[in-house]
Write a protein that holds these residues in place. Sequence first.
Motif, PDB file in Angstrom:
ATOM      1  N   GLN A   9      -8.451  14.249  -0.279  1.00 13.94           N
ATOM      2  CA  GLN A   9      -8.210  14.404  -1.714  1.00 13.94           C
ATOM      3  C   GLN A   9      -7.052  13.528  -2.199  1.00 13.94           C
ATOM      4  O   GLN A   9      -6.689  13.577  -3.363  1.00 13.94           O
ATOM      5  CB  GLN A   9      -7.915  15.858  -2.051  1.00 13.94           C
ATOM      6  CG  GLN A   9      -9.141  16.742  -1.956  1.00 13.94           C
ATOM      7  CD  GLN A   9      -8.787  18.169  -2.274  1.00 13.94           C
ATOM      8  OE1 GLN A   9      -8.314  18.906  -1.417  1.00 13.94           O
ATOM      9  NE2 GLN A   9      -8.998  18.535  -3.515  1.00 13.94           N
ATOM     10  N   ILE A  10      -6.479  12.741  -1.311  1.00 13.04           N
ATOM     11  CA  ILE A  10      -5.397  11.834  -1.698  1.00 13.04           C
ATOM     12  C   ILE A  10      -5.944  10.413  -1.688  1.00 13.04           C
ATOM     13  O   ILE A  10      -6.418   9.919  -0.675  1.00 13.04           O
ATOM     14  CB  ILE A  10      -4.199  11.925  -0.725  1.00 13.04           C
ATOM     15  CG1 ILE A  10      -3.670  13.351  -0.645  1.00 13.04           C
ATOM     16  CG2 ILE A  10      -3.101  10.955  -1.162  1.00 13.04           C
ATOM     17  CD1 ILE A  10      -2.590  13.544   0.408  1.00 13.04           C
ATOM     18  N   MET A  11      -5.864   9.768  -2.839  1.00 17.40           N
ATOM     19  CA  MET A  11      -6.298   8.379  -2.968  1.00 17.40           C
ATOM     20  C   MET A  11      -5.090   7.528  -3.354  1.00 17.40           C
ATOM     21  O   MET A  11      -4.143   8.030  -3.968  1.00 17.40           O
ATOM     22  CB  MET A  11      -7.379   8.245  -4.046  1.00 17.40           C
ATOM     23  CG  MET A  11      -8.638   9.045  -3.746  1.00 17.40           C
ATOM     24  SD  MET A  11      -9.452   8.557  -2.215  1.00 17.40           S
ATOM     25  CE  MET A  11      -9.991   6.914  -2.633  1.00 17.40           C
ATOM     26  N   THR A  12      -5.133   6.265  -2.988  1.00 14.16           N
ATOM     27  CA  THR A  12      -4.043   5.364  -3.333  1.00 14.16           C
ATOM     28  C   THR A  12      -4.580   4.133  -4.056  1.00 14.16           C
ATOM     29  O   THR A  12      -5.728   3.735  -3.879  1.00 14.16           O
ATOM     30  CB  THR A  12      -3.286   4.880  -2.078  1.00 14.16           C
ATOM     31  OG1 THR A  12      -4.173   4.115  -1.255  1.00 14.16           O
ATOM     32  CG2 THR A  12      -2.716   6.040  -1.295  1.00 14.16           C
ATOM     33  N   ILE A  13      -3.702   3.562  -4.851  1.00 17.40           N
ATOM     34  CA  ILE A  13      -3.967   2.270  -5.479  1.00 17.40           C
ATOM     35  C   ILE A  13      -2.621   1.582  -5.634  1.00 17.40           C
ATOM     36  O   ILE A  13      -1.628   2.222  -6.000  1.00 17.40           O
ATOM     37  CB  ILE A  13      -4.720   2.406  -6.819  1.00 17.40           C
ATOM     38  CG1 ILE A  13      -5.060   1.020  -7.363  1.00 17.40           C
ATOM     39  CG2 ILE A  13      -3.952   3.263  -7.809  1.00 17.40           C
ATOM     40  CD1 ILE A  13      -6.092   1.033  -8.479  1.00 17.40           C
ATOM     41  N   GLU A  14      -2.607   0.283  -5.342  1.00 17.94           N
ATOM     42  CA  GLU A  14      -1.349  -0.459  -5.373  1.00 17.94           C
ATOM     43  C   GLU A  14      -1.482  -1.739  -6.198  1.00 17.94           C
ATOM     44  O   GLU A  14      -2.514  -2.418  -6.132  1.00 17.94           O
ATOM     45  CB  GLU A  14      -0.920  -0.815  -3.948  1.00 17.94           C
ATOM     46  CG  GLU A  14      -0.639   0.410  -3.112  1.00 17.94           C
ATOM     47  CD  GLU A  14      -0.317   0.099  -1.658  1.00 17.94           C
ATOM     48  OE1 GLU A  14       0.302   0.955  -1.025  1.00 17.94           O
ATOM     49  OE2 GLU A  14      -0.682  -0.981  -1.155  1.00 17.94           O
ATOM     50  N   LEU A  15      -0.433  -2.029  -6.940  1.00 22.85           N
ATOM     51  CA  LEU A  15      -0.341  -3.287  -7.664  1.00 22.85           C
ATOM     52  C   LEU A  15       0.013  -4.367  -6.652  1.00 22.85           C
ATOM     53  O   LEU A  15       1.006  -4.243  -5.930  1.00 22.85           O
ATOM     54  CB  LEU A  15       0.741  -3.215  -8.743  1.00 22.85           C
ATOM     55  CG  LEU A  15       1.043  -4.499  -9.509  1.00 22.85           C
ATOM     56  CD1 LEU A  15      -0.170  -4.967 -10.300  1.00 22.85           C
ATOM     57  CD2 LEU A  15       2.235  -4.293 -10.426  1.00 22.85           C
ATOM     58  N   THR A  16      -0.815  -5.397  -6.566  1.00 25.60           N
ATOM     59  CA  THR A  16      -0.581  -6.483  -5.615  1.00 25.60           C
ATOM     60  C   THR A  16      -0.356  -7.791  -6.370  1.00 25.60           C
ATOM     61  O   THR A  16      -0.336  -7.808  -7.608  1.00 25.60           O
ATOM     62  CB  THR A  16      -1.783  -6.639  -4.668  1.00 25.60           C
ATOM     63  OG1 THR A  16      -2.920  -7.069  -5.445  1.00 25.60           O
ATOM     64  CG2 THR A  16      -2.102  -5.332  -3.955  1.00 25.60           C
ATOM     65  N   ASP A  17      -0.264  -8.871  -5.618  1.00 24.64           N
ATOM     66  CA  ASP A  17      -0.068 -10.175  -6.250  1.00 24.64           C
ATOM     67  C   ASP A  17      -1.333 -10.697  -6.926  1.00 24.64           C
ATOM     68  O   ASP A  17      -1.337 -11.792  -7.485  1.00 24.64           O
ATOM     69  CB  ASP A  17       0.489 -11.195  -5.258  1.00 24.64           C
ATOM     70  CG  ASP A  17      -0.414 -11.422  -4.058  1.00 24.64           C
ATOM     71  OD1 ASP A  17      -1.522 -10.849  -4.016  1.00 24.64           O
ATOM     72  OD2 ASP A  17       0.001 -12.171  -3.155  1.00 24.64           O
ATOM     73  N   THR A  18      -2.416  -9.904  -6.924  1.00 30.94           N
ATOM     74  CA  THR A  18      -3.614 -10.294  -7.672  1.00 30.94           C
ATOM     75  C   THR A  18      -3.432 -10.054  -9.165  1.00 30.94           C
ATOM     76  O   THR A  18      -4.260 -10.487  -9.959  1.00 30.94           O
ATOM     77  CB  THR A  18      -4.865  -9.538  -7.172  1.00 30.94           C
ATOM     78  OG1 THR A  18      -4.641  -8.137  -7.306  1.00 30.94           O
ATOM     79  CG2 THR A  18      -5.172  -9.886  -5.726  1.00 30.94           C
ATOM     80  N   GLY A  19      -2.368  -9.346  -9.527  1.00 30.25           N
ATOM     81  CA  GLY A  19      -1.996  -9.229 -10.926  1.00 30.25           C
ATOM     82  C   GLY A  19      -2.374  -7.941 -11.627  1.00 30.25           C
ATOM     83  O   GLY A  19      -3.079  -7.079 -11.087  1.00 30.25           O
ATOM     84  N   ILE A  20      -1.871  -7.841 -12.845  1.00 26.72           N
ATOM     85  CA  ILE A  20      -2.030  -6.640 -13.655  1.00 26.72           C
ATOM     86  C   ILE A  20      -3.479  -6.429 -14.075  1.00 26.72           C
ATOM     87  O   ILE A  20      -3.988  -5.310 -14.039  1.00 26.72           O
ATOM     88  CB  ILE A  20      -1.101  -6.701 -14.885  1.00 26.72           C
ATOM     89  CG1 ILE A  20       0.351  -6.681 -14.425  1.00 26.72           C
ATOM     90  CG2 ILE A  20      -1.386  -5.546 -15.846  1.00 26.72           C
ATOM     91  CD1 ILE A  20       1.363  -6.968 -15.514  1.00 26.72           C
TER      92      ILE A  20
END
Length: 130
Positions: A28-39
């Motif tokens: 039930q825990i999901m992650t998402i990260e801002l990377t150098d691919t941009g906003i």
Amino acid sequence: MELVIATHEGLASGLVSAHDMLAGKNDQIMTIELTDTGIRDFRARFAKLMERYQNDQVLILTDLKNGTPHLVAEEYEEAHPASVRVVSGVNLPMVLELSHKLISANLDESAKKALDIGRREIDVDKMQLA
């Protein structure tokens, strides 16, 4: 209730890795990260992730208030005020404690609990005041 951790690169995955080592995997825990691919890429991936939870309550923990992950999550919360809450300042104690009660958790109570955990777990050992 579902838990999404949205951070700058490396933090969300690190928190979940540490969580899994200490408490076991929680689907039930999901992650998402801002990377150098941009906003723009982050916004698209965030929207796709949130499509999974259209009928669920979601607590989103972000790393930095007013950072891109937080602002994107906040926009989603504004569009879905009945089912989404965003809390900034995610830390490992917060993730560990919240992860154990996700199935039966109340969204507003969980957001409040996240704040309480974050505040309670910040401390200084043996601080010498001048």
